[in-house]
Design an enzyme around this catalytic site. Structure first.
Site, mmCIF file in Angstrom:
data_model
loop_
_atom_site.group_PDB
_atom_site.id
_atom_site.type_symbol
_atom_site.label_atom_id
_atom_site.label_comp_id
_atom_site.label_asym_id
_atom_site.label_seq_id
_atom_site.Cartn_x
_atom_site.Cartn_y
_atom_site.Cartn_z
ATOM 1 N N LYS A 198 18.925 37.348 -58.470
ATOM 2 C CA LYS A 198 19.340 38.594 -59.127
ATOM 3 C C LYS A 198 19.116 38.431 -60.626
ATOM 4 C CE LYS A 198 23.004 40.241 -60.966
ATOM 5 N NZ LYS A 198 22.317 40.947 -62.073
ATOM 6 N N SER A 251 27.303 33.902 -69.043
ATOM 7 C CA SER A 251 28.406 33.662 -69.984
ATOM 8 C C SER A 251 29.567 32.962 -69.274
ATOM 9 C CB SER A 251 28.878 34.995 -70.555
ATOM 10 O OG SER A 251 29.411 35.782 -69.507
ATOM 11 N N THR A 252 30.417 32.345 -70.066
ATOM 12 C CA THR A 252 31.566 31.634 -69.490
ATOM 13 C C THR A 252 32.535 32.582 -68.772
ATOM 14 O OG1 THR A 252 31.305 29.812 -71.020
ATOM 15 C CG2 THR A 252 33.507 30.107 -70.088
ATOM 16 N N GLY A 255 30.969 33.429 -65.499
ATOM 17 C CA GLY A 255 30.906 32.200 -64.694
ATOM 18 C C GLY A 255 32.232 31.896 -64.020
ATOM 19 N N GLU A 272 25.928 27.294 -65.272
ATOM 20 C CA GLU A 272 25.342 26.947 -66.579
ATOM 21 C C GLU A 272 25.788 28.037 -67.539
ATOM 22 O OE1 GLU A 272 23.564 24.346 -67.376
ATOM 23 O OE2 GLU A 272 23.202 23.504 -65.391
ATOM 24 N N CYS A 306 21.181 29.412 -75.057
ATOM 25 C CA CYS A 306 22.500 28.815 -74.786
ATOM 26 C C CYS A 306 22.710 27.539 -75.581
ATOM 27 C CB CYS A 306 22.647 28.549 -73.298
ATOM 28 S SG CYS A 306 21.300 27.552 -72.652
ATOM 29 N N GLU A 403 31.170 32.255 -79.090
ATOM 30 C CA GLU A 403 29.723 32.263 -78.898
ATOM 31 C C GLU A 403 29.183 33.615 -79.358
ATOM 32 O OE1 GLU A 403 27.941 32.588 -74.953
ATOM 33 O OE2 GLU A 403 26.488 31.051 -75.515
HETATM 34 P P1 NAD Z 1 26.406 37.497 -68.312
HETATM 35 O O1 NAD Z 1 27.412 36.515 -67.905
HETATM 36 O O2 NAD Z 1 26.831 38.802 -68.849
HETATM 37 O O3 NAD Z 1 25.439 37.848 -67.084
HETATM 38 C C1 NAD Z 1 24.722 36.839 -66.392
HETATM 39 C C2 NAD Z 1 24.311 37.394 -65.036
HETATM 40 O O4 NAD Z 1 25.474 37.563 -64.231
HETATM 41 C C3 NAD Z 1 23.613 38.743 -65.082
HETATM 42 O O5 NAD Z 1 22.574 38.754 -64.122
HETATM 43 C C4 NAD Z 1 24.735 39.707 -64.695
HETATM 44 O O6 NAD Z 1 24.287 40.917 -64.138
HETATM 45 C C5 NAD Z 1 25.469 38.870 -63.662
HETATM 46 N N1 NAD Z 1 26.860 39.248 -63.400
HETATM 47 C C6 NAD Z 1 27.698 39.956 -64.183
HETATM 48 N N2 NAD Z 1 28.920 40.052 -63.602
HETATM 49 C C7 NAD Z 1 28.839 39.381 -62.416
HETATM 50 C C8 NAD Z 1 29.759 39.095 -61.370
HETATM 51 N N3 NAD Z 1 31.019 39.523 -61.422
HETATM 52 N N4 NAD Z 1 29.340 38.363 -60.328
HETATM 53 C C9 NAD Z 1 28.073 37.897 -60.279
HETATM 54 N N5 NAD Z 1 27.150 38.141 -61.231
HETATM 55 C C10 NAD Z 1 27.528 38.874 -62.293
HETATM 56 O O7 NAD Z 1 25.436 36.722 -69.343
HETATM 57 P P2 NAD Z 1 24.248 37.333 -70.212
HETATM 58 O O8 NAD Z 1 24.857 38.147 -71.302
HETATM 59 O O9 NAD Z 1 23.221 37.939 -69.310
HETATM 60 O O10 NAD Z 1 23.576 36.000 -70.813
HETATM 61 C C11 NAD Z 1 24.016 35.378 -71.966
HETATM 62 C C12 NAD Z 1 24.937 34.221 -71.630
HETATM 63 O O11 NAD Z 1 24.247 33.290 -70.795
HETATM 64 C C13 NAD Z 1 25.379 33.429 -72.833
HETATM 65 O O12 NAD Z 1 26.748 33.142 -72.718
HETATM 66 C C14 NAD Z 1 24.551 32.155 -72.734
HETATM 67 O O13 NAD Z 1 25.120 31.046 -73.378
HETATM 68 C C15 NAD Z 1 24.470 31.963 -71.270
HETATM 69 N N6 NAD Z 1 23.335 31.098 -70.922
HETATM 70 C C16 NAD Z 1 23.588 29.809 -70.501
HETATM 71 C C17 NAD Z 1 22.523 28.961 -70.211
HETATM 72 C C18 NAD Z 1 22.751 27.536 -69.755
HETATM 73 O O14 NAD Z 1 21.821 26.955 -69.192
HETATM 74 N N7 NAD Z 1 23.919 26.955 -69.957
HETATM 75 C C19 NAD Z 1 21.209 29.426 -70.325
HETATM 76 C C20 NAD Z 1 21.005 30.732 -70.756
HETATM 77 C C21 NAD Z 1 22.076 31.558 -71.045
#
Ligand code: NAD
Length: 499
Positions: A198, A251-252, A255, A272, A306, A403
């Site tokens: 997804k 995001s945390t 996650g 992650e 990230c 962040e």
């Molecule tokens: P996000 O957490 O908003 O979304 C990530 C994904 O999760 C998206 O596909 C979103 O649609 C989905 N999602 C949202 N709610 C959900 C739920 N309840 N259940 C399942 N899936 C759901 O993150 P973002 O804004 O897309 O990305 C930025 C974040 O990602 C930052 O916090 C960044 O640090 C982190 N990131 C971490 C790494 C790593 O390897 N540690 C790498 C890249 C980005």
């Protein structure tokens, strides 16, 4: 803003974006059950590029059923490991043949520099695919010399097998859409799993193209599926009882929700998550080298990385020099669309995210923090934010703790290594950190004490498929890359034979 040297978008990209994009299930583009569609924007202009389905629970069911059938019928996991490896290597070749098309799609959809899209999102992804393909033939258990005493005269031989975990849900963020989808897809496929990816609702384009190219390379229908949608679709996927493993990057806060949902079904999961990564510059640094290295790690992809540098701590003897050099560089960076290869700062991914980053900057201003660069809005279409350098930040300022995920650097001085270590570790996150010094003894003393999954010395942000990657503390659970990625997509079975 100079946009004269813009790369011309290829006909193949235009043609893909003009199509009625659907979900990718059972090896084909499928019309979604959900009637809702999501607009997908070009961050450089704010115009709609295309639309994709906003998949609902029925769509998720179909995608999971497709992956389940592929898993249960052994069309992929039943292949010889060498044949899985060869197919994945062929996928790398197919992706390479479409490298420029994929890079342009990523730039158009994500906003990033075409240079970054070509060298990281595509070229580094190809390296990753080829590295991980090789693991398909190297998955091995152990033989165990066991001492079971009963019944007398019976001997035992025990060994372990690493079996594919089953159907994998890969949830991907918007910062490196193709690359992070591949970080999940390829090790899962190497291990023999089937997959539902997804992508983020902001950046679904390259995952849909990847699925088509995987079929072209010979990945059997149903082994790799893509559902597009937002939080509702993601939540349906992670709560689905047909999923055996969730590999989540994001995001945390999200996650944590994913982990809580996973536990309900005892679905395996890895997370992650976010970072707030420090760079620590000791007294012996070469200021130019350290500043240029840290800036590359801070503003790559507009700081939407990230592992990006977001806090810099500098020994007081070099502090003024470093802060001035950071400010000069940030103030002189050219700003423009990702398709202009000369533009050093490109738009953020979305209007929503631009507003979020500007909100962080407004708060820092209202707290009276000292801006040496950035912090004023850019009045033009597209989601641009000037690179910001904020000096003398106190450890409890929100800009130091939260962040931001944008082109924003917070800088502060320290007096000795113990204070530098306290500042660097004073964060709920622990994804990555860098040390800048040629003092080997100082570096080797600090490395074990830094609470981060990756510590770079005299560089920040290079990743290699062989280096485990993941977070301490609230930056996640588990590791991707290397053999850790493979282990994450297998179950270990002990076999004990009496003879
Ligand atoms: P996000 O957490 O908003 O979304 C990530 C994904 O999760 C998206 O596909 C979103 O649609 C989905 N999602 C949202 N709610 C959900 C739920 N309840 N259940 C399942 N899936 C759901 O993150 P973002 O804004 O897309 O990305 C930025 C974040 O990602 C930052 O916090 C960044 O640090 C982190 N990131 C971490 C790494 C790593 O390897 N540690 C790498 C890249 C980005």
């Amino acid at each position: 803003m100079n946009s004269e040297a813009k790369v011309a978008v290829s006909g193949a990209v235009h043609a893909f974006l003009r199509r009625e994009l659907g979900l990718f299930i059972e090896g084909e583009v499928r019309v979604a059950h959900s009637p809702r569609r999501l607009d997908v924007f070009d961050p450089a202009t704010g115009h709609v590029l295309t639309t994709v389905p906003d998949a609902d629970a029925t769509d998720v069911d179909r995608a999971v059923a497709s992956a389940r059938t592929a898993f249960d019928t052994h069309v992929w996991r039943g292949l010889r490991p060498a044949d899985r490896e060869r197919t994945l290597l062929r996928l790398a070749d197919v992706l390479e043949a479409h490298a420029e098309e994929l890079a342009q799609m990523e730039t158009l959809n994500q906003g990033k520099s075409i240079n970054v899209a070509r060298t990281i999102d595509v070229a580094a992804t190809l390296e990753y695919v080829r590295y991980m393909a090789g693991w398909a033939t190297k998955i091995a258990g152990e033989t165990l010399d066991v001492s079971i005493p009963f019944p007398p005269g019976v001997r035992y031989t025990a060994f372990t097998r690493h079996e594919p975990v089953g159907v994998v849900a890969g949830i991907v963020p918007w910062n490196f859409p193709l690359m992070i989808a591949v970080w999940k897809l390829i090790p899962a496929l190497a291990a023999g799993c089937s997959v539902v990816i997804k992508p983020s609702p902001e950046t679904p384009v390259t995952a849909l193209r990847l699925a088509e190219l995987a079929v072209e390379a010979g990945v059997p229908a149903g082994v790799f599926n893509v559902v597009t949608g937002g939080a509702e679709c993601g939540a349906a996927l992670v709560a689905h009882p047909g999923i055996n493993k969730i590999s989540f990057t994001g995001s945390t806060p999200t996650g944590k929700r994913v982990g809580a949902a996973a536990v309900q079904n005892m679905t395996r999961f890895s997370l992650e998550l976010g970072g707030k990564n420090p760079a620590v510059m000791l007294a012996d640094i070469d200021v130019d080298q350290a500043v240029q290295g840290a800036l590359a790690g801070a503003f790559l992809n507009q700081g939407q990385v990230c592992a990006a540098v977001s806090r810099i701590y500098v020994h007081r003897s070099k502090y003024r020099q470093v802060v001035e050099a950071l400010a000069d560089s940030a103030n002189s960076m050219s700003i423009g669309p990702g398709l202009d290869p000369s533009a050093q700062i490109n738009p953020l991914v979305s209007a929503h995210h631009r507003d979020r980053v500007e909100g962080h900057l407004a708060r820092a201003r209202s707290e009276g923090l000292r801006f040496l660069a950035g912090g004023t809005p850019i009045e033009q279409p597209g989601y641009y934010v000037r690179p910001a350098v904020i000096a003398d930040v106190p450890p409890d300022a929100a800009i130091v703790r939260d962040e931001v995920f944008g082109p924003v650097l917070a800088v502060a001085p320290f007096d000795d290594a113990a204070q530098a270590l306290r500042l660097a570790n004073d964060s709920p996150y622990g994804l990555a950190a860098s040390l800048w010094t040629n003092d080997l003894r100082a570096a080797m003393n600090l490395v074990p004490q830094i609470q981060a999954g990756t510590v770079w010395v005299n560089c920040h942000v290079p990743l290699d498929p062989a280096m485990p990657f993941g977070g301490y503390k609230q930056s996640g659970i588990g590791r991707e890359f290397g053999r850790h990625a493979i282990e994450g997509f297998t179950e270990t079975k002990s076999v004990c034979i009496a003879h």
